[in-house]
Design an enzyme around this catalytic site. Structure first.
Site, mmCIF file in Angstrom:
data_model
loop_
_atom_site.group_PDB
_atom_site.id
_atom_site.type_symbol
_atom_site.label_atom_id
_atom_site.label_comp_id
_atom_site.label_asym_id
_atom_site.label_seq_id
_atom_site.Cartn_x
_atom_site.Cartn_y
_atom_site.Cartn_z
ATOM 1 N N ASP A 1 0.884 -1.164 0.000
ATOM 2 C CA ASP A 1 0.000 0.000 0.000
ATOM 3 C C ASP A 1 0.931 1.225 0.000
ATOM 4 O O ASP A 1 1.530 1.560 1.018
ATOM 5 C CB ASP A 1 -0.880 -0.075 1.250
ATOM 6 C CG ASP A 1 -1.615 1.232 1.547
ATOM 7 O OD1 ASP A 1 -1.342 2.243 0.881
ATOM 8 O OD2 ASP A 1 -2.448 1.233 2.471
ATOM 9 N N CYS B 1 -8.250 5.916 10.646
ATOM 10 C CA CYS B 1 -8.572 4.670 9.928
ATOM 11 C C CYS B 1 -7.590 3.561 10.270
ATOM 12 O O CYS B 1 -7.219 2.750 9.408
ATOM 13 C CB CYS B 1 -8.626 4.890 8.409
ATOM 14 S SG CYS B 1 -9.939 5.966 7.897
HETATM 15 N N1 PMP Z 1 -3.610 3.432 2.845
HETATM 16 C C1 PMP Z 1 -3.071 4.430 3.536
HETATM 17 C C2 PMP Z 1 -1.783 4.189 4.270
HETATM 18 C C3 PMP Z 1 -3.685 5.670 3.572
HETATM 19 O O1 PMP Z 1 -3.146 6.663 4.275
HETATM 20 C C4 PMP Z 1 -4.893 5.859 2.866
HETATM 21 C C5 PMP Z 1 -5.626 7.180 2.896
HETATM 22 N N2 PMP Z 1 -5.729 7.752 4.158
HETATM 23 C C6 PMP Z 1 -5.414 4.791 2.145
HETATM 24 C C7 PMP Z 1 -4.742 3.593 2.160
HETATM 25 C C8 PMP Z 1 -6.668 4.922 1.353
HETATM 26 O O2 PMP Z 1 -6.455 5.750 0.272
HETATM 27 P P1 PMP Z 1 -7.679 6.308 -0.574
HETATM 28 O O3 PMP Z 1 -8.647 6.882 0.408
HETATM 29 O O4 PMP Z 1 -7.066 7.348 -1.434
HETATM 30 O O5 PMP Z 1 -8.238 5.170 -1.336
#
Ligand code: PMP
Length: 434
Positions: A226, A392
């Protein structure tokens, strides 16, 4: 280490200009002159400006990205692929040119290995729902880490439930670094995929992904990285990393929202079934069955976000014009400066690695006796934007035994002066609550 001064904002740069006067004595960037390229960060009529410290949630957009998106809609807008007329051909060229630019940005060997998605979340869901569904079965294991964003947990939970696979987690140490010795214990022939963040959005930890990938290879596991928080801050080379899947988001790297990409090895993309069905992703449609378009189009059902792709390519060009190594040097200076200043705030506990080389300029902290939401509210009253919450990453918050943290996250347009303002705001919060 470079010295970052809070410079004077010298007015706008001409439209379309992609190089910026960022050379700074001692190396790195001059955050203030980079900031001059971001309309939203300019002072208002009264001379006040927002101190934006929430770039881990979403970055701001420089003029060149805003102009690229506007120019597409003003002069090039048409639906892409198979258009016979000139405008559609030009839109297709821009869309496919953006794909090539993003592939270069992460050093992918072949632009057709880059699938446009809505962002990192969709990229991970795509892999879990297609590759995962085809390749995992009862008793197989998915290895995640305690640091993961929900986007790199929940898609695997959905998959695990469907195929009766098991999810396991690599823990972290007290500084928020992966416990590699525990990783070794968890890795086995049952591990089908290791999915981890390159950089933690909550703590700023830079994970040793090359090492993680190397060890996964030894048991034949695939690796998904990721890269949502890594692509904006670090030079990325998917080939030298040796991963199988790499996911990125446009909006974290100064590009538009609603666009991102999945990079995957061609042989994997060829084997994977489609994710969604519809126009654009087919070759032939018969009443009862269809055949698929070649990769990457097989994964891009429906009218794509062409302006988003164009904007994301403009963002990649912008970051390249700053210099990816310069971006890292600038942030390393902010890491060192910020840690030093925050360490001296009374009652503040800073999470994450102590070695600046192991982190990006994301400062997650708690303050004794003050709820993170109160900290953020007091800072907001001073026009300082930080985030408070679980970011999150609820499993991580549980591991740290805190309900939430306050997070100040920096990017190319931040300066030491911004961090001084943050610390002054925290001192005031301390006074209010004492
Ligand atoms: N992975 C990480 C480490 C993130 O910081 C984020 C966004 N906060 C995401 C995944 C998700 O990304 P997106 O909302 O752009 O799909």
């Amino acid at each position: 280490m470079s010295e970052i001064r809070a410079g004077k904002i010298e007015g706008d740069h001409p439209a379309g200009q992609t190089t910026v006067p960022t050379a700074h004595r001692g190396g790195g960037l001059d955050g203030a002159s980079v900031r001059a390229r971001f309309p939203l960060l300019q002072p208002d009529g009264a001379g006040a400006r927002i101190i934006y410290l929430d770039s881990a949630a979403t970055a701001q957009r420089p003029d060149v990205v805003l102009e690229a998106v506007a120019k597409f809609y003003r002069t090039e807008n048409a639906n892409v692929h198979r258009g016979i007329y000139d405008l559609s051909r030009r839109a297709t060229e821009r869309y496919e040119g953006a794909r090539a630019a993003l592939a270069r940005f992460i050093k992918a060997p072949d632009k057709e290995e880059l699938v446009w998605t809505r962002g990192t979340t969709e990229a991970i869901n795509l892999v879990a729902a297609t590759w995962g569904q085809e390749n995992l079965g009862p008793g197989d294991e998915i290895l995640l880490t305690t640091l993961e964003h929900h986007s790199n947990i929940v898609p695997w939970q959905l998959l695990a439930r469907r195929v009766a696979a098991r999810i396991r987690y690599v823990d972290i140490d007290e500084e928020g670094r992966l416990r590699l010795e525990q990783y070794d214990e968890l890795l086995s022939e049952r591990t089908r995929i290791v999915a981890l963040g390159h950089v933690s959005n909550a703590l700023g930890t830079i994970n040793p992904v090359a090492e993680v990938i190397e060890r996964a290879r030894q048991v034949g596991a695939r690796v998904l990285v990721d890269g949502a928080q890594a692509a904006p801050h670090l030079p990325i080379d998917v080939q030298s990393l040796g991963c199988d899947f790499y996911a990125i988001s446009g909006h974290k790297m100064c590009g538009p929202m609603g666009i991102g990409a999945l990079w995957a090895r061609r042989e994997l993309l060829e084997e994977m079934p489609p994710y969604q069905g519809g126009g654009e992703m087919i070759e032939t449609v018969l009443p009862d069955e269809s055949t698929w378009a070649p990769v990457p189009h097989k994964f891009e059902a429906g009218t794509p976000n062409v302006a988003g792709a164009v904007g994301m390519a403009a963002a990649a060009a912008f970051l390249e014009s700053l210099g990816r190594d310069q971006v890292r040097a600038h942030e390393l200076d902010l890491v060192e400066y910020g840690m030093d200043r925050l360490d001296r705030v009374e009652g503040l506990r800073l999470f994450g690695p102590r070695d600046p080389a192991d982190r990006i300029a994301v400062f997650s902290f708690s303050m004794e006796g003050i709820h993170p939401h109160d900290v953020a509210t007091i800072l907001d009253a001073e026009n300082i934007a930080v985030r408070a919450g679980h970011h999150c990453t609820q499993p991580l918050m549980r591991r740290l035994a805190v309900p939430a943290t306050t997070r100040a996250s920096c990017y190319v347009y931040n300066t030491r002066e911004d961090l001084d303002r943050l610390v002054e705001g925290l001192d005031r919060a301390r006074q209010i609550f004492s």
